[in-house]
Scaffold this active site. Structure first.
Site, PDB file in Angstrom:
ATOM      1  N   CYS A  76       0.804  -1.225   0.000  1.00 33.99           N
ATOM      2  CA  CYS A  76       0.000   0.000   0.000  1.00 33.99           C
ATOM      3  C   CYS A  76       0.833   1.268   0.000  1.00 33.99           C
ATOM      4  CB  CYS A  76      -0.960  -0.021   1.184  1.00 33.99           C
ATOM      5  SG  CYS A  76      -2.336  -1.170   0.942  1.00 33.99           S
ATOM      6  N   ASP A  90     -14.415   2.326   1.642  1.00 37.81           N
ATOM      7  CA  ASP A  90     -13.544   1.224   1.256  1.00 37.81           C
ATOM      8  C   ASP A  90     -14.038   0.447   0.049  1.00 37.81           C
ATOM      9  OD1 ASP A  90     -11.545   1.292   3.524  1.00 37.81           O
ATOM     10  OD2 ASP A  90     -13.425   1.207   4.636  1.00 37.81           O
ATOM     11  N   ASP A 146      -8.219  -4.257  -5.413  1.00 37.95           N
ATOM     12  CA  ASP A 146      -6.961  -3.740  -4.888  1.00 37.95           C
ATOM     13  C   ASP A 146      -5.827  -4.582  -5.446  1.00 37.95           C
ATOM     14  OD1 ASP A 146      -5.032  -2.398  -3.254  1.00 37.95           O
ATOM     15  OD2 ASP A 146      -6.613  -2.035  -1.780  1.00 37.95           O
ATOM     16  N   ASP A 159     -11.541  -4.967   2.282  1.00 39.62           N
ATOM     17  CA  ASP A 159     -12.508  -3.902   2.035  1.00 39.62           C
ATOM     18  C   ASP A 159     -13.944  -4.367   2.205  1.00 39.62           C
ATOM     19  OD1 ASP A 159     -10.568  -2.014   1.552  1.00 39.62           O
ATOM     20  OD2 ASP A 159     -10.586  -2.281  -0.625  1.00 39.62           O
ATOM     21  N   HIS A 192      -7.826 -11.571 -14.757  1.00 36.48           N
ATOM     22  CA  HIS A 192      -7.277 -10.964 -15.964  1.00 36.48           C
ATOM     23  C   HIS A 192      -5.788 -10.740 -15.752  1.00 36.48           C
ATOM     24  CE1 HIS A 192      -7.269  -8.745 -19.710  1.00 36.48           C
ATOM     25  NE2 HIS A 192      -6.636  -7.740 -19.118  1.00 36.48           N
ATOM     26  N   ASP A 234     -10.784   0.177   6.989  1.00 41.31           N
ATOM     27  CA  ASP A 234      -9.544  -0.548   7.265  1.00 41.31           C
ATOM     28  C   ASP A 234      -8.383   0.410   7.037  1.00 41.31           C
ATOM     29  OD1 ASP A 234      -9.845  -0.547   4.481  1.00 41.31           O
ATOM     30  OD2 ASP A 234      -9.032  -2.562   4.229  1.00 41.31           O
TER      31      ASP A 234
END
Length: 342
Positions: free
Chosen positions: A14, A47, A64, A87, A135, A222
């Site tokens: 992150c 989120d 994410d 999330d 993907h 979160d």
């Protein structure tokens, strides 16, 4: 201190997120959705999106992905999946399906990709969800994550900006992940510090979310790339402020050492700059400030709960073996959004 042989980790997790100032500037120019069934969109920096399907059912949608922050591909896959799944639990939902998002260099060993995806798959299964496809694209760098779909009852959504004055704030994981991983990349983190950080990042927020079901959670988010203070700032509305008690904040061993050795991240400094004038520190403690701004990868849930229920909820979460803390409270509006005390 121990040096590591870096395979493909040059700084990720992150900490790779764009800063809040950049996102705010771009998102503010996009047209707002007009569908009345969209219960939560991007207006409140929540989120995940929540879309009502029936009177009793709403869909939670999120995604994410990011570059590696650890050297072990399998562990990286676990962390990325745990982070993406989080999330849904931050919204009070239940994870149902997940899709892989993969960026991978064609010349790299495919066994690395297999290990990443195996780690992700194992965490999706632990979450009680199904991995149903995904993907992939060829890229110059490795990136991995998930798009996740979950469900929640429309009356049980946990938005991030619905705190109430008098609520207590509960954090379900310790802080310091970004600092420790930053130090690890330059060989300045003890192995036990890194192991504790990995243990925290691979722990699903599912368990804390489910433990909170027996209580009235007024708001929840979160803690990830904007650090504790950045995400707490998103929870604060004009009528109130938050007081954070520094002595009650759970912190990973070694995080303060890393902060005081200036192993900071650019992401933390972007958040610090963004919150200038919105956070007031009532104590002088540089190391603590860096920990509170530190970007977390797969961080804990931050929940705003009624004062009369907070002790019981905290005990329920502690019974799960989670390092958690009652870190502050919501108060009537003061001179800024967040005040940090001793």
């Amino acid at each position: 201190m121990e040096k590591t042989n870096q395979l493909f980790c040059r700084g990720g997790g992150c900490t790779a997120k764009l800063g809040p100032a950049v996102l705010e500037r771009v998102l503010s120019k996009l047209p707002k959705p007009e569908d009345t069934n969209l219960l939560i969109g991007c207006e409140s920096s929540d989120d995940a999106a929540v879309y009502q399907v029936t009177d009793d059912l709403a869909v939670v949608q999120t995604l994410d992905f990011f570059p590696p922050m650890v050297e072990d591909p399998y562990v990286f896959g676990q962390i990325a999946a745990a982070n993406a799944l989080s999330d849904v639990w931050a919204m009070g939902g239940t994870a149902k399906t997940a899709l892989n998002i993969v960026c991978f260099p064609e010349q790299m060993d495919l066994n690395v990709l297999g290990a990443i995806m195996a780690g992700g798959s194992d965490k999706v299964r632990e979450a009680g969800a199904s991995l149903v496809g995904g993907h992939s694209i060829a890229d110059t760098d490795v990136k991995y994550g998930l798009s996740v779909m979950g469900t929640v009852h429309p009356n049980k959504i946990r938005a991030n900006n619905t705190c109430r004055i008098g609520d207590h704030l509960i954090l379900t994981k310790p802080l310091g992940v970004g600092l420790i991983l930053s130090a690890s990349r330059v060989g300045q983190a003890k192995p036990e510090w890194v192991e504790a950080a990995i243990q925290s990042m691979t722990t699903l927020n599912r368990w804390a979310c489910e433990a909170a079901d027996a209580f009235d959670v007024h708001a929840c988010t979160d803690v990830t790339g904007f650090g504790l203070l950045g995400h707490l700032h998103e929870m604060i509305q004009p009528a109130y402020s938050a007081v954070v008690r520094a002595s009650s904040v759970p912190i990973l061993e070694g995080a303060r050492d890393c902060a005081e050795a200036f192993m900071m991240t650019a992401a933390a400094q972007r958040t610090r700059n963004f919150l200038k004038g919105q956070v007031r520190f009532a104590l002088q403690d540089f190391g603590l400030e860096e920990i509170l701004f530190d970007p977390q990868t797969s961080g804990g849930l931050l929940m705003s709960v009624p004062e009369g229920q907070s002790e019981a909820m905290l005990e329920e979460i502690r019974q799960l073996g989670l390092t958690c803390g009652m870190i502050g409270s919501i108060v009537p509006r003061m001179d800024c959004d967040i005040i940090v005390t001793g």
